[in-house]
Design a protein around this motif. Sequence first.
Motif, PDB file in Angstrom:
ATOM      1  N   MET B  99       1.033  -1.404  -0.085  1.00 50.68           N
ATOM      2  CA  MET B  99       0.015   0.012   0.073  1.00 50.68           C
ATOM      3  C   MET B  99       0.935   1.480  -0.254  1.00 50.68           C
ATOM      4  O   MET B  99       1.648   1.535   0.804  1.00 50.68           O
ATOM      5  CB  MET B  99      -0.923   0.028   1.293  1.00 50.68           C
ATOM      6  N   CYS B 116      -6.286  17.727 -16.594  1.00 50.84           N
ATOM      7  CA  CYS B 116      -5.818  19.056 -16.545  1.00 50.84           C
ATOM      8  C   CYS B 116      -5.274  19.570 -17.649  1.00 50.84           C
ATOM      9  O   CYS B 116      -5.983  20.682 -18.030  1.00 50.84           O
ATOM     10  CB  CYS B 116      -4.926  19.327 -15.318  1.00 50.84           C
ATOM     11  N   GLN B 158      -5.580  -0.987  -1.306  1.00 50.46           N
ATOM     12  CA  GLN B 158      -4.096  -0.751  -1.730  1.00 50.46           C
ATOM     13  C   GLN B 158      -4.266  -0.047  -3.065  1.00 50.46           C
ATOM     14  O   GLN B 158      -3.735   1.120  -3.200  1.00 50.46           O
ATOM     15  CB  GLN B 158      -3.176  -1.810  -1.844  1.00 50.46           C
ATOM     16  N   VAL B 160      -7.093   1.374  -4.242  1.00 53.53           N
ATOM     17  CA  VAL B 160      -7.741   2.960  -4.098  1.00 53.53           C
ATOM     18  C   VAL B 160      -6.796   3.811  -3.555  1.00 53.53           C
ATOM     19  O   VAL B 160      -6.880   5.164  -4.086  1.00 53.53           O
ATOM     20  CB  VAL B 160      -8.945   2.611  -3.136  1.00 53.53           C
ATOM     21  N   VAL B 161      -6.149   3.627  -2.506  1.00 57.24           N
ATOM     22  CA  VAL B 161      -5.102   4.500  -1.950  1.00 57.24           C
ATOM     23  C   VAL B 161      -4.096   4.897  -2.877  1.00 57.24           C
ATOM     24  O   VAL B 161      -4.007   6.343  -3.063  1.00 57.24           O
ATOM     25  CB  VAL B 161      -4.404   3.953  -0.803  1.00 57.24           C
ATOM     26  N   MET B 164      -5.771   7.545  -5.172  1.00 58.26           N
ATOM     27  CA  MET B 164      -6.069   8.672  -4.727  1.00 58.26           C
ATOM     28  C   MET B 164      -4.750   9.713  -4.603  1.00 58.26           C
ATOM     29  O   MET B 164      -4.689  10.759  -4.832  1.00 58.26           O
ATOM     30  CB  MET B 164      -6.570   8.642  -3.399  1.00 58.26           C
ATOM     31  N   LEU B 165      -3.731   8.884  -3.960  1.00 55.23           N
ATOM     32  CA  LEU B 165      -2.347   9.560  -3.930  1.00 55.23           C
ATOM     33  C   LEU B 165      -1.887  10.183  -5.492  1.00 55.23           C
ATOM     34  O   LEU B 165      -1.458  11.435  -5.441  1.00 55.23           O
ATOM     35  CB  LEU B 165      -1.405   8.736  -3.480  1.00 55.23           C
ATOM     36  N   ALA B 167      -3.611  10.746  -8.134  1.00 48.27           N
ATOM     37  CA  ALA B 167      -4.378  11.834  -8.561  1.00 48.27           C
ATOM     38  C   ALA B 167      -4.149  13.145  -7.900  1.00 48.27           C
ATOM     39  O   ALA B 167      -4.064  14.110  -8.716  1.00 48.27           O
ATOM     40  CB  ALA B 167      -6.055  11.687  -8.176  1.00 48.27           C
ATOM     41  N   LEU B 168      -3.927  12.896  -6.749  1.00 50.70           N
ATOM     42  CA  LEU B 168      -3.562  14.427  -5.867  1.00 50.70           C
ATOM     43  C   LEU B 168      -2.091  14.830  -6.337  1.00 50.70           C
ATOM     44  O   LEU B 168      -2.003  16.173  -6.558  1.00 50.70           O
ATOM     45  CB  LEU B 168      -3.446  13.987  -4.220  1.00 50.70           C
ATOM     46  N   LEU B 171      -2.509  16.679  -9.829  1.00 50.95           N
ATOM     47  CA  LEU B 171      -3.163  17.975  -9.779  1.00 50.95           C
ATOM     48  C   LEU B 171      -2.027  18.961  -8.974  1.00 50.95           C
ATOM     49  O   LEU B 171      -1.862  20.064  -9.699  1.00 50.95           O
ATOM     50  CB  LEU B 171      -4.377  17.796  -8.699  1.00 50.95           C
ATOM     51  N   VAL B 172      -1.525  18.539  -8.215  1.00 45.33           N
ATOM     52  CA  VAL B 172      -0.457  19.750  -7.367  1.00 45.33           C
ATOM     53  C   VAL B 172       0.537  19.760  -8.601  1.00 45.33           C
ATOM     54  O   VAL B 172       1.097  20.791  -8.820  1.00 45.33           O
ATOM     55  CB  VAL B 172       0.071  19.015  -6.052  1.00 45.33           C
ATOM     56  N   PHE B 174       0.561  19.690 -11.853  1.00 43.74           N
ATOM     57  CA  PHE B 174       0.211  20.420 -12.820  1.00 43.74           C
ATOM     58  C   PHE B 174       0.029  21.777 -12.347  1.00 43.74           C
ATOM     59  O   PHE B 174       0.576  22.752 -13.239  1.00 43.74           O
ATOM     60  CB  PHE B 174      -1.281  20.110 -13.387  1.00 43.74           C
ATOM     61  N   ILE B 175      -0.379  22.185 -11.081  1.00 48.14           N
ATOM     62  CA  ILE B 175      -0.290  23.600 -10.814  1.00 48.14           C
ATOM     63  C   ILE B 175       1.133  24.330 -10.515  1.00 48.14           C
ATOM     64  O   ILE B 175       1.662  25.343 -10.956  1.00 48.14           O
ATOM     65  CB  ILE B 175      -0.930  23.750  -9.187  1.00 48.14           C
TER      66      ILE B 175
END
Lengths: 232, 230
Positions: B99, B116, B158, B160-161, B164-165, B167-168, B171-172, B174-175
Amino acid sequence: MDYETKLVFQVGLLLLPIFVVALRVLAILPSVGLGSSNKDLKSISDITSGTGSSIMVLLGSGGHTGEMMRILSNVDLSSVRRTWVVSSGDSSSLVRAKEFEDKYQQNGKTCKSSEYLTLYRARKVGESLLSSLNSTVRSFVDTVNQLRKLPELPSVLLLNGPGTSVPLAYILFGMKFFGLCNTRIIYIESLARVNKLSLSGLLLLPISDRFIVQWEQLYHKYKRAEYYGILI
Amino acid sequence: MSAFPSDYNPIPFDHTYVLYDPNDIISILSVHLSLLPIYVMVFYTSWFLITREIEPVVVVGGHLVGEVLNKIVKRIIKQPRPDFHKEFGSGSFSLGYGMPSAHSQFMGYFAAYFICIVLFKVKHLRRYQRFLGCAFLVVASILVASSRVYLLYHTVQQVVVGVMLGALLGLVYFIATTFARDIGLVDWVLSWPIVNYFYIKDSYFHCYQTFRDEYDTFLRSKSKGSIKKV
């Protein structure tokens, strides 16, 4: 619920706030292009179009103030509420702002009210790094307190590069983040900057809705920079 | 016969070692889905070598950050893999832990970053085209994540986590890259002599061309060439 499933929810709860913050930043960040679209405004005097708006002008010190006043001398600001922001101990900028206001009074036109804010100065010229860090924090706190006293937050923030503009702009950007205001940040780089942006300019470029430079070299170097010739 | 020293202790290379059942069609499909991150990396390399755009390098940078992050988080959570692959890579730095799933995290990042791009950077797309692009990315991530569960390398949790990690991070990242480009950091890298030598450019940021633009340019230069003055 077994241990592993609990773990999923824990990680999810931990990441969710960061995720929400990132999405919100993405939504309001001018450089992403979702922020307020205002490419239709073509000249500086257009920034005041629209009734019920208010403008906040930052007067930094000596040269910056002089430039700003010369830019504003071509613009009619009588139809918007004006807030003049000066650094503490900078009496000459305050005098310049009051002179500007007096002209409106003498013309006898009906004009919106104006206000003055005095902010604690972020960084004195030539100050050491450590003590400038300390004074930057103090300036942040002071600025938030001052802004809270205002009857309404400005719809336009006009800056031209003194050190005080960085905390002020980021505080207003933070307020935009929480939906407290919808201030458009307009930054005009100083005429003295020909080939390289100032540190303030570099820091403010990503959060400025309009970023105006006065030399073609800078216009070509930075994609979001706009150039309309020398403005002063 | 045994020429190997006794301390030789090989471990499988994380993204490539896949055990499957050759008689099960879903299992065969899952193998290729599990290898999709590798295919995507090969794609980035070709993209970079052929077009000399800096964009694939930027994206791969994010993937590398993700891989390091994955190893660290695995070490922190210390959650074992499902029983069948419990011994997978045991003795390595973090392969023994399950995980978050590295494959899922890779795909989560991939999907988030390119969603994005599709939404904010590629301006000319129609609404349905944007939707299709995003849907494709999301489905691809879900399929890869499912393949890990199907092949018993990870549990659903495992995976799903991992998503999530990832995808975050996408996003970060990309910014962060938007900021870096804005203040001219990428342009500064492009000005290095070694980078310059290979004619590496950033037209994704400065002068994005659609396939239609390129096609029109082609048509124009083609017709120019065909007119011959006598």
